[in-house]
Design an enzyme around this catalytic site. Structure first.
Site, PDB file in Angstrom:
ATOM      1  CG  ASP A 179      36.950 -74.727  62.439  1.00 30.79           C
ATOM      2  OD1 ASP A 179      36.760 -75.933  62.158  1.00 30.79           O
ATOM      3  OD2 ASP A 179      37.848 -74.038  61.910  1.00 30.79           O
ATOM      4  CG  LEU A 191      46.893 -74.065  68.031  1.00 29.11           C
ATOM      5  CD1 LEU A 191      47.773 -74.899  67.126  1.00 29.11           C
ATOM      6  CD2 LEU A 191      47.722 -73.146  68.912  1.00 29.11           C
ATOM      7  NE  ARG A 192      42.469 -64.850  65.574  1.00 28.06           N
ATOM      8  CZ  ARG A 192      43.124 -64.060  64.719  1.00 28.06           C
ATOM      9  NH1 ARG A 192      44.165 -64.536  64.058  1.00 28.06           N
ATOM     10  NH2 ARG A 192      42.720 -62.812  64.529  1.00 28.06           N
ATOM     11  CB  THR A 197      36.926 -62.204  70.076  1.00 31.39           C
ATOM     12  OG1 THR A 197      37.395 -62.142  68.737  1.00 31.39           O
ATOM     13  CG2 THR A 197      37.291 -60.928  70.808  1.00 31.39           C
ATOM     14  CG  PHE A 198      37.739 -68.195  66.726  1.00 37.93           C
ATOM     15  CD1 PHE A 198      37.352 -67.988  65.417  1.00 37.93           C
ATOM     16  CD2 PHE A 198      37.738 -69.493  67.209  1.00 37.93           C
ATOM     17  CE1 PHE A 198      36.971 -69.052  64.606  1.00 37.93           C
ATOM     18  CE2 PHE A 198      37.356 -70.559  66.412  1.00 37.93           C
ATOM     19  CZ  PHE A 198      36.971 -70.332  65.101  1.00 37.93           C
ATOM     20  N   PRO A 237      38.408 -52.944  60.429  1.00 37.22           N
ATOM     21  CG  PRO A 237      40.364 -51.875  61.122  1.00 37.22           C
ATOM     22  CD  PRO A 237      38.939 -51.637  60.840  1.00 37.22           C
ATOM     23  CD  GLU A 238      38.035 -54.111  65.973  1.00 37.19           C
ATOM     24  OE1 GLU A 238      38.325 -55.276  66.312  1.00 37.19           O
ATOM     25  OE2 GLU A 238      38.712 -53.131  66.314  1.00 37.19           O
ATOM     26  N   GLY A 239      37.138 -58.130  63.549  1.00 40.80           N
ATOM     27  CA  GLY A 239      36.767 -59.458  63.052  1.00 40.80           C
ATOM     28  C   GLY A 239      35.359 -59.876  63.430  1.00 40.80           C
ATOM     29  CG  ASN A 243      34.481 -64.858  66.666  1.00 39.65           C
ATOM     30  OD1 ASN A 243      33.420 -65.437  66.836  1.00 39.65           O
ATOM     31  ND2 ASN A 243      35.418 -65.318  65.838  1.00 39.65           N
TER      32      ASN A 243
HETATM   33  N1  LIG Z   1      37.699 -71.444  60.398  1.00 32.24           N
HETATM   34  C1  LIG Z   1      38.470 -70.828  61.301  1.00 32.24           C
HETATM   35  N2  LIG Z   1      38.710 -69.522  61.159  1.00 32.24           N
HETATM   36  C2  LIG Z   1      39.464 -68.929  62.099  1.00 32.24           C
HETATM   37  C3  LIG Z   1      40.000 -69.617  63.191  1.00 32.24           C
HETATM   38  N3  LIG Z   1      40.690 -68.739  63.948  1.00 32.24           N
HETATM   39  C4  LIG Z   1      40.567 -67.556  63.355  1.00 32.24           C
HETATM   40  N4  LIG Z   1      39.839 -67.662  62.231  1.00 32.24           N
HETATM   41  C5  LIG Z   1      39.498 -66.634  61.262  1.00 32.24           C
HETATM   42  O1  LIG Z   1      40.139 -65.471  61.634  1.00 32.24           O
HETATM   43  C6  LIG Z   1      39.178 -64.516  62.039  1.00 32.24           C
HETATM   44  C7  LIG Z   1      39.761 -63.739  63.173  1.00 32.24           C
HETATM   45  O2  LIG Z   1      39.297 -64.104  64.341  1.00 32.24           O
HETATM   46  P1  LIG Z   1      38.111 -63.374  65.008  1.00 32.24           P
HETATM   47  O3  LIG Z   1      38.185 -63.906  66.348  1.00 32.24           O
HETATM   48  O4  LIG Z   1      36.829 -63.468  64.361  1.00 32.24           O
HETATM   49  O5  LIG Z   1      38.532 -61.919  64.809  1.00 32.24           O
HETATM   50  P2  LIG Z   1      38.664 -60.945  65.921  1.00 32.24           P
HETATM   51  O6  LIG Z   1      37.359 -60.429  66.364  1.00 32.24           O
HETATM   52  O7  LIG Z   1      39.612 -60.026  65.353  1.00 32.24           O
HETATM   53  O8  LIG Z   1      39.148 -61.857  67.066  1.00 32.24           O
HETATM   54  P3  LIG Z   1      40.533 -62.346  67.508  1.00 32.24           P
HETATM   55  O9  LIG Z   1      40.653 -63.823  67.444  1.00 32.24           O
HETATM   56  O10 LIG Z   1      40.477 -61.866  68.876  1.00 32.24           O
HETATM   57  O11 LIG Z   1      41.426 -61.645  66.544  1.00 32.24           O
HETATM   58  C8  LIG Z   1      37.905 -65.282  62.313  1.00 32.24           C
HETATM   59  O12 LIG Z   1      36.764 -64.531  62.135  1.00 32.24           O
HETATM   60  C9  LIG Z   1      38.007 -66.369  61.291  1.00 32.24           C
HETATM   61  O13 LIG Z   1      37.594 -65.890  60.041  1.00 32.24           O
HETATM   62  C10 LIG Z   1      39.735 -70.999  63.291  1.00 32.24           C
HETATM   63  O14 LIG Z   1      40.157 -71.687  64.200  1.00 32.24           O
HETATM   64  N5  LIG Z   1      38.962 -71.549  62.322  1.00 32.24           N
END
Ligand SMILES: Nc1nc2c(ncn2[C@@H]2O[C@H](COP(=O)(O)OP(=O)(O)OP(=O)(O)O)[C@@H](O)[C@H]2O)c(=O)[nH]1
Ligand SMILES: *[C@@H]1O[C@H](CO)[C@@H](O)[C@H](O)[C@H]1NC(C)=O
Ligand SMILES: *[C@@H]1O[C@H](CO)[C@@H](O)[C@H](O)[C@H]1NC(C)=O
Length: 479
Positions: free
Chosen positions: A421, A343-344, A438-439, A106-108, A110
């Site tokens: 982005d 903006l998450r 983390t993004f 499930p980890e993304g 970033n």
């Molecule tokens: N293109 C784009 N994708 C985004 C954006 N914010 C989130 N995402 C998508 O959503 C995913 C989730 O964010 P990540 O930060 O990678 O995942 P994570 O490691 O779970 O990190 P968190 O943001 O902490 O959840 C990213 O990998 C992107 O695929 C954005 O501003 N632009």
């Protein structure tokens, strides 16, 4: 995945431990298409490296006809022929051992980038005594990568990162190269990392690692040695066992050096390892080596130029292709004439988190920042759903977004879009992100590397009901 809410991240240690225990949503790909494109990938690669073609065909053909038991003796049989296929200096060295790893599904994207940094420091420890190469885990089947109709599995790192830059930090190869040079799709030893069943006793933190019975149900079938190997269905793990671990990445080093002689070792659930030294010189060297792939930077730069009147000359954000030569004095970067916003949304709002603003709240903050910094444009990176974007456009008419055509999306994929982005946000005169995303953290680091004044970087939106809106920590580069 309403409960898929990150908790306890951005903690004081900055170790970003992963805390999501939700199983991944199963992503199903039409079998035929996946299979075809996989063969295409192999053949594409072979076309670039003619010497590989024969070997690949040989491996594929042999595997198709061999029973599993015979297949296990393949590595040695094929190793003899591998010298001719050597694609990197590291691979050519004798007695090379391969380190592989993977992260909780499930980890993304970033968080995975952060885990790479932890593994890189383990690599540096291993390299002090032996010849190891890190095999980069192919990208794919990420929960957030939901764009329909594009195949997002078995994606090599070179689609997102510059491999020569990574290689200036530690020796790395793509998985396809591992297959070609190690003698086939076999990983000799898999260690699944886990915590201690009993947790850890208060007051006594000690680093430790022990072979223990597996706590969670294994994601591998013990008899057939199958598991999730990034969509490479023919890959087999020859031995799987569980290690309870408490400590930083290098705590695994003695096990790899002394307890196993396997030539290829995979650490699964590698997010269980902590940073050797978060924010130290090694950390930053690895982070600086994670240069985005050139084609994504170019796409971002063209967009900046065309829609945001932003160029490296005017903005003083010159980028040196050789990261080891990139050492910018803090505060020298000016940045383009726009506000950068991350903006998450999605899973960050489903849990009704207090530290995430409503769209109205975010719009209000954006307008106040535009005024304060005398800017007219705002670039918004977001994972918001279509309805929210429509509302945002009404609330912030001056907003600019990178909206890919279908062809661009197919080319860059969701991961590449995220990189573009981030790259554009990293070049803004002023940046504001989302709490403990983390993004956003990765954007902070990118801006730190570019030499921005920390005041223009370590900012986040506050929730309307948030009492104590603590701003992100400034992590200064150590060169
Ligand atoms: N293109 C784009 N994708 C985004 C954006 N914010 C989130 N995402 C998508 O959503 C995913 C989730 O964010 P990540 O930060 O990678 O995942 P994570 O490691 O779970 O990190 P968190 O943001 O902490 O959840 C990213 O990998 C992107 O695929 C954005 O501003 N632009
Ligand atoms: C590694 O080997 C040492 C020495 O033989 C042993 O004490 C230790 O338990 C082993 N550790 C693991 C995790 O197997
Ligand atoms: C598998 O690995 C474990 C841990 O290193 C080891 O104790 C065991 O003997 C191995 N099994 C086989 C069949 O090699």
């Amino acid at each position: 995945m309403a409960t898929d809410v990150p908790e306890g991240r951005g903690n004081p240690g900055g170790a970003e431990p992963a805390h999501r225990h939700q199983p991944p949503a199963p992503h199903c790909w039409p079998l035929l298409r996946e299979c075809l494109s996989h063969q295409q990938a192999n053949l594409d690669m072979a076309a670039h490296h003619p010497g590989l073609l024969m070997l690949l065909l040989l491996v594929l053909a042999t595997l198709a006809f061999l029973p599993p038991a015979a297949a296990q003796s393949l590595p040695t049989a094929l190793r003899a022929g591998h010298a001719a296929t050597s694609l990197s200096a590291a691979a050519a060295a004798p007695h090379t051992r391969y380190l592989l790893y993977d992260v909780n599904p499930p980890e993304g994207f970033n968080l995975r980038r952060d885990v790479y940094i932890r593994i890189a420091s383990l690599m540096k420890t291993l390299l002090k005594s032996e010849n190891w190469v890190l095999v980069l885990p192919p990208w794919g089947r990420l929960y957030h990568w939901q764009s329909p109709d594009i195949l997002q599995v078995r994606i090599p790192w070179s689609e997102f990162f510059d491999l020569p830059s990574l290689n200036k930090n530690i020796p790395v190869i793509e998985y396809e190269q591992f297959l070609a040079e190690s003698g086939g799709p076999f990983i000799e030893q898999i260690y699944v990392l886990q915590g201690y069943e009993e947790g850890w006793k208060e007051g006594t933190w000690e680093e430790k690692i022990d072979e223990r019975p597996c706590i969670d149900q294994l994601m591998y079938s013990k008899d057939k040695h199958q598991g999730w190997f990034w969509g490479y269905e023919e890959t087999r793990g020859l031995n799987v066992s569980c290690l309870s671990v408490q400590g930083s990445a290098s705590v695994v080093a003695p096990i790899l050096l002394k307890n196993t002689s396997a030539q290829s070792v995979m650490l699964d659930r590698a997010e269980n390892l902590l940073h050797d030294h978060y924010g130290g010189k090694d950390y930053w060297n690895t982070r600086r080596s994670m240069v985005f792939a050139k084609h994504l930077r170019v796409a971002g730069d063209e967009f900046r130029n065309k829609y945001l009147q932003s160029t490296d000359e005017a903005d003083r954000t010159h980028y040196n292709e050789d990261w080891t030569q990139m050492k910018v004095k803090t505060g020298t970067a000016l940045g383009g004439p726009y506000l950068g916003v991350h903006l998450r949304r999605k899973d960050f709002i489903w849990g009704h988190r207090e530290d995430v603003p409503s769209l109205h709240g975010a719009a209000k903050k954006i307008h106040s920042l535009l005024k304060t910094h005398k800017l007219e444009k705002v670039f918004i990176a977001t994972d918001a759903v279509e309805d929210e974007i429509e509302l945002l456009k009404k609330l912030v008419p001056e907003m600019v977004r990178f909206e890919p055509t279908w062809e661009e999306l197919e080319l860059y994929k969701d991961g590449g879009m995220a990189v573009i982005d981030q790259w554009i946000c990293a070049h803004a005169r002023y940046f504001i992100g989302t709490s403990v995303s983390t993004f956003s953290f990765r954007i902070h680091e990118e801006r730190e590397i570019l030499g921005f004044d920390p005041k223009t970087t370590y900012n986040r939106f506050c929730g309307e009901k948030e009492k104590n809106c603590e701003q992100p920590t400034h992590w200064k580069i150590v060169y």
